[in-house]
Design a protein around this motif. Structure first.
Motif, PDB file in Angstrom:
ATOM      1  N   ALA A   1     -29.620  53.037 -13.414  1.00  0.00           N
ATOM      2  CA  ALA A   1     -30.275  51.918 -12.719  1.00  0.00           C
ATOM      3  C   ALA A   1     -31.695  52.285 -12.293  1.00  0.00           C
ATOM      4  CB  ALA A   1     -29.450  51.508 -11.506  1.00  0.00           C
ATOM      5  N   GLY A   2     -32.135  53.499 -12.626  1.00  0.00           N
ATOM      6  CA  GLY A   2     -33.499  53.906 -12.326  1.00  0.00           C
ATOM      7  C   GLY A   2     -33.671  54.774 -11.092  1.00  0.00           C
ATOM      8  N   TYR A   3     -32.568  55.163 -10.456  1.00  0.00           N
ATOM      9  CA  TYR A   3     -32.667  56.031  -9.279  1.00  0.00           C
ATOM     10  C   TYR A   3     -32.829  57.487  -9.724  1.00  0.00           C
ATOM     11  CZ  TYR A   3     -31.008  51.989  -6.679  1.00  0.00           C
ATOM     12  OH  TYR A   3     -30.878  50.736  -6.135  1.00  0.00           O
ATOM     13  N   PRO A   4     -33.769  58.230  -9.137  1.00  0.00           N
ATOM     14  CA  PRO A   4     -34.013  59.625  -9.543  1.00  0.00           C
ATOM     15  C   PRO A   4     -33.008  60.590  -8.908  1.00  0.00           C
ATOM     16  CG  PRO A   4     -35.575  59.007  -7.846  1.00  0.00           C
ATOM     17  CD  PRO A   4     -34.740  57.778  -8.146  1.00  0.00           C
ATOM     18  N   VAL A   5     -31.757  60.522  -9.335  1.00  0.00           N
ATOM     19  CA  VAL A   5     -30.675  61.285  -8.713  1.00  0.00           C
ATOM     20  C   VAL A   5     -30.046  62.323  -9.639  1.00  0.00           C
ATOM     21  CG1 VAL A   5     -30.102  59.473  -7.045  1.00  0.00           C
ATOM     22  CG2 VAL A   5     -29.016  59.450  -9.302  1.00  0.00           C
ATOM     23  N   ARG A   6     -30.564  62.455 -10.854  1.00  0.00           N
ATOM     24  CA  ARG A   6     -29.998  63.433 -11.785  1.00  0.00           C
ATOM     25  C   ARG A   6     -30.242  64.851 -11.271  1.00  0.00           C
ATOM     26  NH1 ARG A   6     -31.999  63.384 -17.170  1.00  0.00           N
ATOM     27  NH2 ARG A   6     -29.983  64.168 -17.797  1.00  0.00           N
ATOM     28  N   TYR A   7     -29.560  65.802 -11.849  1.00  0.00           N
ATOM     29  CA  TYR A   7     -29.654  67.193 -11.394  1.00  0.00           C
ATOM     30  C   TYR A   7     -31.098  67.688 -11.335  1.00  0.00           C
ATOM     31  CZ  TYR A   7     -30.621  68.888 -16.089  1.00  0.00           C
ATOM     32  OH  TYR A   7     -31.226  69.125 -17.291  1.00  0.00           O
ATOM     33  N   ASN A   8     -31.939  67.180 -12.232  1.00  0.00           N
ATOM     34  CA  ASN A   8     -33.334  67.631 -12.279  1.00  0.00           C
ATOM     35  C   ASN A   8     -34.287  66.697 -11.534  1.00  0.00           C
ATOM     36  OD1 ASN A   8     -33.328  65.473 -14.019  1.00  0.00           O
ATOM     37  ND2 ASN A   8     -33.939  66.636 -15.839  1.00  0.00           N
ATOM     38  N   GLY A   9     -33.738  65.797 -10.747  1.00  0.00           N
ATOM     39  CA  GLY A   9     -34.549  64.903  -9.928  1.00  0.00           C
ATOM     40  C   GLY A   9     -35.137  63.719 -10.676  1.00  0.00           C
TER      41      GLY A   9
END
Length: 167
Positions: free
Chosen positions: A14-22
């Motif tokens: 959905a476009g939120y920067p929440v992945r492990y790498n930010g």
């Protein structure tokens, strides 16, 4: 008027920067926008909900996949070797709780993730190689009757929606 089924959506899609790498893994497919407009999507990041930081070390499952992690026969470890199985199992249960509390019958989860992968996950050797399989949350959602699709299967999800909503 037919019921419009809710869909749990990996927050990174959905476009939120929440992945492990930010970062995010924003998916701008027309179907996602349509479902957003229909108020079907429930964005959720299981890992963030479980208290994992962003950014964080990459993690992979070793000695098995999602179902084996849930049953205690496999682990989730970070790239430095630290066992992070417990927060990833918590992440799976929080994803299930979010899906159930919003009445989600379906989920779109980020493929490749040790949490959300629904078709492929990494091989557990931090080699960059993917193998067929599913992450911890995808496995738990499926165990509880929620149909899980990857971001590459949106057309298949639309066909399922058409079937169950009798469009």
């Amino acid at each position: 008027m037919p019921v419009k089924h809710k869909i749990l959506l990996s927050a990174c899609l959905a476009g939120y920067p929440v992945r492990y790498n930010g970062t995010d893994k924003s998916c701008t497919v027309t179907l996602l926008q349509q479902w957003r407009d229909e108020d079907r999507l429930v964005p959720h990041c299981p890992e963030l909900a479980a208290g994992l930081a962003t950014p964080r070390l990459s993690a992979e499952m070793v000695n098995g996949q999602g179902n084996e992690v849930l049953s205690g026969r496999a682990q989730v470890v970070e790239s430095d070797g630290r066992d992070v199985t417990q927060p990833y199992v918590l992440a799976a249960w929080l994803a299930l709780k979010a899906a159930q509390s919003h009445g989600c019958r379906f989920a779109i989860m980020t493929d490749g993730s040790p949490t959300c992968g629904s078709q492929h996950v990494y091989d557990g050797a931090f080699s960059g190689m993917k193998v067929s399989g599913e992450g911890v949350a995808a496995a738990l959602l499926r165990q509880h009757g929620i149909e899980v699709f990857s971001e590459w299967q949106l057309d298949a999800l639309q066909r399922r929606l058409d079937e169950v909503e009798e469009v």
